[in-house]
Design a protein around this motif. Structure first.
Motif: not given
Length: 172
Positions: A70-88
């Motif tokens: 649920t948290l990932l679903e909420r954060l994904a639009p901004e955090l992933l910004a349409g990309h397949a993966v985000a690397l921190f």
């Protein structure tokens, strides 16, 4: 109540002074086995009920997983910004530099994109805190987080078209 009675029967079935079943002579062992078998048969409903009872650890783990999704679903639009993966990543982090290089090669190979977030930026730090992570590198995919540097073979497993939710790809 019957469970306590069953335990009492089992305790009484064990000959006095025989704390280790391996030390019982064959006659005492046979007597113990017979009493144990009788106690189990007499209380099979109690045993079945105990085995069928809800498993709080499993339920709790399922809830943690659902909360994370649920948290990932909420954060994904901004955090992933349409990309397949985000690397921190973090500054002065050799494994982070390696992770960027490897992820660049893998995403090019599969025709995917990734976004890099530096933990020293306020927004990336807030996302990391929300995810409960504070050490780089870590990877965020639409439905999972991979904590720490991942070998390319692991990343490839999760980034192949069969595994990644491709609707998170940026529009051209």
């Amino acid at each position: 109540m019957r469970a306590r009675a069953a335990m009492a029967v089992l305790a009484l079935a064990l000959p006095a002074g025989a704390g280790d079943l391996r030390t019982l002579d064959p006659t005492a062992r046979a007597a113990f086995d017979a009493e144990l078998r009788a106690a189990i048969l007499a209380n099979s409903d109690v045993i079945a009920k105990a085995l069928a009872a809800p498993q709080p650890v499993q339920s709790e783990m399922r809830q943690y997983i659902q909360d994370d999704l649920t948290l990932l679903e909420r954060l994904a639009p901004e955090l992933l910004a349409g990309h397949a993966v985000a690397l921190f990543t973090a500054q002065d982090c050799d494994t982070c530099n390696t992770a960027v290089k490897e992820l660049t090669e893998i995403t090019k190979r599969y025709g995917l994109t990734f976004i890099q977030h530096e933990l020293h930026t306020p927004q990336a730090a807030r996302w990391a805190a929300a995810l409960g992570l504070d050490a780089a590198p870590f990877y965020v995919l639409p439905e999972m987080v991979l904590n720490g540097h991942m070998p390319p073979v692991v990343l490839e497993k999760y980034l192949t078209p069969n595994h990644i939710n491709l609707h998170h790809q940026p529009a051209d």
